[in-house]
Design an enzyme around this catalytic site. Sequence first.
Site, PDB file in Angstrom:
ATOM      1  N   GLY A   8       0.871  -1.250  -0.033  1.00 43.32           N
ATOM      2  CA  GLY A   8      -0.191  -0.095  -0.189  1.00 43.32           C
ATOM      3  C   GLY A   8       0.848   0.981  -0.076  1.00 43.32           C
ATOM      4  N   SER A  10       1.602   3.447  -2.389  1.00 41.93           N
ATOM      5  CA  SER A  10       1.376   4.553  -3.327  1.00 41.93           C
ATOM      6  C   SER A  10       0.846   5.661  -2.912  1.00 41.93           C
ATOM      7  CB  SER A  10       0.615   4.069  -4.522  1.00 41.93           C
ATOM      8  OG  SER A  10      -0.821   3.750  -4.104  1.00 41.93           O
ATOM      9  N   ILE A  13      -0.431   6.228   4.475  1.00 42.60           N
ATOM     10  CA  ILE A  13       0.602   5.754   5.684  1.00 42.60           C
ATOM     11  C   ILE A  13       1.606   4.999   4.915  1.00 42.60           C
ATOM     12  CG2 ILE A  13       0.956   4.250   7.580  1.00 42.60           C
ATOM     13  CD1 ILE A  13      -2.178   5.115   8.349  1.00 42.60           C
ATOM     14  N   ASN A  86       1.026  -2.736   5.385  1.00 41.25           N
ATOM     15  CA  ASN A  86       0.007  -1.563   5.503  1.00 41.25           C
ATOM     16  C   ASN A  86      -1.110  -1.458   4.678  1.00 41.25           C
ATOM     17  OD1 ASN A  86      -0.438   1.420   5.887  1.00 41.25           O
ATOM     18  ND2 ASN A  86      -0.047   1.282   3.560  1.00 41.25           N
ATOM     19  N   SER A 138      -5.429  -0.509  13.353  1.00 43.06           N
ATOM     20  CA  SER A 138      -6.458   0.340  13.688  1.00 43.06           C
ATOM     21  C   SER A 138      -7.027   0.561  15.203  1.00 43.06           C
ATOM     22  CB  SER A 138      -7.753   0.608  12.836  1.00 43.06           C
ATOM     23  OG  SER A 138      -8.660   1.332  13.036  1.00 43.06           O
ATOM     24  N   TYR A 151     -14.439  -4.749   8.685  1.00 43.17           N
ATOM     25  CA  TYR A 151     -13.207  -4.037   8.616  1.00 43.17           C
ATOM     26  C   TYR A 151     -12.564  -4.049  10.102  1.00 43.17           C
ATOM     27  CZ  TYR A 151     -10.090  -0.241   9.179  1.00 43.17           C
ATOM     28  OH  TYR A 151      -9.283   0.796   9.360  1.00 43.17           O
ATOM     29  N   LYS A 155      -9.270  -6.066  11.706  1.00 41.07           N
ATOM     30  CA  LYS A 155      -8.227  -5.225  12.284  1.00 41.07           C
ATOM     31  C   LYS A 155      -8.114  -5.949  13.663  1.00 41.07           C
ATOM     32  CE  LYS A 155      -7.308  -2.119   9.097  1.00 41.07           C
ATOM     33  NZ  LYS A 155      -5.755  -2.324   8.449  1.00 41.07           N
TER      34      LYS A 155
END
Length: 259
Positions: A8, A10, A13, A86, A138, A151, A155
């Site tokens: 992740g 690009s 974070i 990430n 998270s 989600y 996490k």
Amino acid sequence: MTTVLITGASAGIGEAFARALATQKYDLVLVARSEDKLSAIAEQLAAQHSIRTHVIAQDLTLPNAASTVAAAVESKGLSVDWLINNAGFGRYGEFTQVDRQTHLQMVQLNVTALVDLTYHFLPAMQQRRSGCILNVSSTAAFQPIPYMSIYAATKAFILSFSEALWVENQDYDIKVLAVCPGPTKSQFVDRANFPDSMAKRMGQNYDSSEEVVRDALKALDRGQSTVVTGSFSNKVVATLPRLLPRQNVVKLVGQMFES
């Protein structure tokens, strides 16, 4: 030379980790779907900091994506000293109102790809008796969240998995850290499809990606298993569920997240 693989990478974070570690002269392997964005970041950081950067364009929601990434790393003759898992996304809505494929992709990216990448790269770290794994969880991990049920559950998995690995790998001198940000300035809210009213309410308390990375690297240096990054309110959110009855907590959170 230390080589860090970041998923992740690009934006958000992941990009902030890449920029922070480039200043420390770490070589980077940047993974995300968008090859153009990755290449632009990689070229800029290589030129600015005289480091080696590598790009692997890979959609981690696809089956066996982690094996593809690991094969690409091997083909480049690289060893991964740090792994930063990430990549992840969330989706707002009642469980049955979000399409099945989105739920499965969320589990695949947030959990399966993270576990599989860890399984690919951790054994070599154990053999070398050195390494770092940072898994981005998270504050959602600390309680169920109605309307973001999958989600929050993913996490929570990341938090539990990371803390267990932290203990298992102490004898190998490998650091494992669960990074738990609160609301952060990134593309997350747009992709999660939050109602406008909720997106605006969350936006009042955003931390920057740079703050998340700063706090995470400090916690890693201290050898912590978990860090709640950013504002004091994030730490309150992470602590309160341990002090109140679970039914009360989940009902309260449900009221907060109901549109």
